[in-house]
Design an enzyme around this catalytic site. Structure first.
Site, PDB file in Angstrom:
ATOM      1  N   LYS A   1      36.961  62.987  40.431  1.00 42.21           N
ATOM      2  CA  LYS A   1      36.032  61.868  39.933  1.00 42.21           C
ATOM      3  C   LYS A   1      34.596  62.447  40.517  1.00 42.21           C
ATOM      4  CE  LYS A   1      38.713  58.708  37.893  1.00 42.21           C
ATOM      5  NZ  LYS A   1      40.220  59.323  38.241  1.00 42.21           N
TER       6      LYS A   1
ATOM      7  N   LYS B   1      35.973  52.602  37.529  1.00 40.42           N
ATOM      8  CA  LYS B   1      37.355  53.101  37.756  1.00 40.42           C
ATOM      9  C   LYS B   1      37.307  53.298  39.299  1.00 40.42           C
ATOM     10  CE  LYS B   1      35.450  57.010  35.452  1.00 40.42           C
ATOM     11  NZ  LYS B   1      35.808  58.124  34.798  1.00 40.42           N
TER      12      LYS B   1
ATOM     13  N   ARG C   1      39.641  67.173  26.608  1.00 47.03           N
ATOM     14  CA  ARG C   1      40.292  68.130  27.768  1.00 47.03           C
ATOM     15  C   ARG C   1      39.852  69.575  27.508  1.00 47.03           C
ATOM     16  NH1 ARG C   1      43.680  67.953  31.830  1.00 47.03           N
ATOM     17  NH2 ARG C   1      42.504  65.983  32.165  1.00 47.03           N
TER      18      ARG C   1
ATOM     19  N   ARG D   1      41.722  63.377  23.170  1.00 42.29           N
ATOM     20  CA  ARG D   1      42.667  62.311  23.492  1.00 42.29           C
ATOM     21  C   ARG D   1      42.239  61.056  22.992  1.00 42.29           C
ATOM     22  NH1 ARG D   1      42.997  64.058  29.521  1.00 42.29           N
ATOM     23  NH2 ARG D   1      40.990  64.348  29.024  1.00 42.29           N
TER      24      ARG D   1
ATOM     25  N   ARG E   1      40.941  53.396  26.755  1.00 33.18           N
ATOM     26  CA  ARG E   1      41.332  54.790  27.287  1.00 33.18           C
ATOM     27  C   ARG E   1      42.107  55.787  26.265  1.00 33.18           C
ATOM     28  NH1 ARG E   1      45.161  52.062  31.506  1.00 33.18           N
ATOM     29  NH2 ARG E   1      45.953  51.149  29.627  1.00 33.18           N
TER      30      ARG E   1
ATOM     31  N   ASP F   1      37.020  67.152  31.800  1.00 31.70           N
ATOM     32  CA  ASP F   1      37.024  65.798  30.544  1.00 31.70           C
ATOM     33  C   ASP F   1      35.478  65.654  30.143  1.00 31.70           C
ATOM     34  OD1 ASP F   1      39.777  65.917  30.999  1.00 31.70           O
ATOM     35  OD2 ASP F   1      39.632  63.671  32.518  1.00 31.70           O
TER      36      ASP F   1
ATOM     37  N   GLU G   1      34.971  64.048  34.088  1.00 31.20           N
ATOM     38  CA  GLU G   1      35.674  64.226  35.424  1.00 31.20           C
ATOM     39  C   GLU G   1      35.847  65.848  35.424  1.00 31.20           C
ATOM     40  OE1 GLU G   1      39.378  62.278  35.703  1.00 31.20           O
ATOM     41  OE2 GLU G   1      38.598  60.517  35.472  1.00 31.20           O
TER      42      GLU G   1
ATOM     43  N   ASN H   1      39.062  68.293  36.787  1.00 35.23           N
ATOM     44  CA  ASN H   1      40.474  68.109  37.131  1.00 35.23           C
ATOM     45  C   ASN H   1      40.809  69.413  37.599  1.00 35.23           C
ATOM     46  OD1 ASN H   1      41.531  65.357  35.842  1.00 35.23           O
ATOM     47  ND2 ASN H   1      40.258  66.124  34.454  1.00 35.23           N
TER      48      ASN H   1
END
Length: 320
Positions: free
Chosen positions: A125, A160, A210, A225, A233, A273, A281, A283
């Site tokens: 994050k 979050k 992604r 997504r 979400r 993301d 984000e 990852n």
């Protein structure tokens, strides 16, 4: 080449979509040997090397019993050509300890991907703070008062936890501010836990994309997504629908700025993301979506990854 995967238990893999499985399959297809262990199998004793109780496996191609164990034994990590850290989040204390064991193995000569110190230095994050030019208005704080001021300024916000995964613990609060106080109390535990707050990006309806970067190079397709029903979400774990599509110019701009820089820090694989034009984000622990992109577009992401791994190992060998 002999590759060790440090991952979740093989018995819980969902092989029809698991990215680590797709890496194993491509590695075996090329004739590489594969072994697996869990972080709990790692150990170190003074005067000795970091070892792990590993299972040397062969993939069978079957749906149910998809692997066979050839042997189980205690081995030093530096005895493998590559060690891939593929344990899924959360990044908890045990994950943190595992990175230190892997870093010690690295000092002993093991080749570990992603680099353990870089896993610690790039929390998924908070890593976006280094790239504010790509981020929507964002607040990281423990203060409920700061959260309220941020909401007053932006009206529609997302809150979050910093250690969440798969969309867990994400809340949206609209202009009316319903339940804002209760949500803040739940997430930040009365000021004891830091949280992230971001302006809501309405393009989430088109998907939380992604974008994968492998060895500093951008995969030309991403997985959008898309939230389903009343969900905000898009995470696949939260019921989002994964739709592969070519990356946009903005996606490429973000990925080509961040990817090579993080690659130089030892992050062979990262997953960005992106919602709309905004990075949300970075990852680094166990990026996924290889199989979905490959199946829907025909672009072989696992092959690109193993190519990058082989090239990196060749470069490392040429240095010595």
């Amino acid at each position: 080449m002999n590759i060790l995967f440090v991952a979740d238990p093989l018995e819980v893999f969902k092989v029809y979509k698991d990215t680590t499985f797709s890496m194993m399959r491509e590695a075996q297809r090329r004739g590489h040997r594969i072994a697996a262990c869990e972080p709990s199998d790692l150990s170190w004793r003074s005067g000795d090397l970091v070892h792990a109780q590993v299972r040397e496996i062969v993939l069978t191609g079957a749906d149910e019993e998809w692997f066979q164990v050839q042997r189980t034994e205690l081995k030093p990590l530096r005895g493998f050509d590559a060690v891939l850290m593929r344990k899924d989040p959360p990044f908890d204390s045990e994950y943190f300890y595992a990175t230190h064991l892997l870093e010690q193995a690295q000092r002993e000569g093991a080749k570990v991907f992603n680099r353990p110190a870089s896993l610690r230095d790039h929390p998924e994050k908070l890593a976006i703070m280094e790239f504010p030019q790509f981020v929507s208005p964002t607040l990281v704080t423990r203060s409920p008062d700061e959260v309220r001021r941020f909401h007053e300024e932006h009206g529609d916000i997302i809150l979050k936890p910093l250690d969440g995964m798969g969309g867990m613990g994400i809340f949206r609060v609209g202009p009316e501010g319903l339940n804002l106080g209760s949500i803040v109390e739940t997430l930040n535990q009365h000021g004891t836990t830091t949280i992230m707050v971001q302006r809501f990006v309405p393009e989430i309806t088109d998907g939380d994309k992604r974008v994968l970067v492998i060895g500093g190079k951008v995969v030309p397709f991403c997985l959008a997504r898309i939230p389903q029903g009343s969900e905000i979400r898009g995470n696949l774990a939260a019921g989002g629908k994964g739709v592969a599509q070519p990356i946009s110019e903005r996606d490429r701009e973000i990925a080509e700025t961040i990817g090579p820089l993080l690659s130089e820090r030892g992050l062979l694989l990262i997953g960005l993301d992106v919602i709309g034009d905004c990075l949300t984000e970075i990852n680094v622990t166990s990026p996924t979506c290889f199989q979905e992109i490959t199946q829907q577009t025909g672009f072989d992401v696992p092959a690109m990854f193993i190519d990058a791994l082989e090239e990196q190992l060749d470069r490392d060998r040429s240095v010595f």
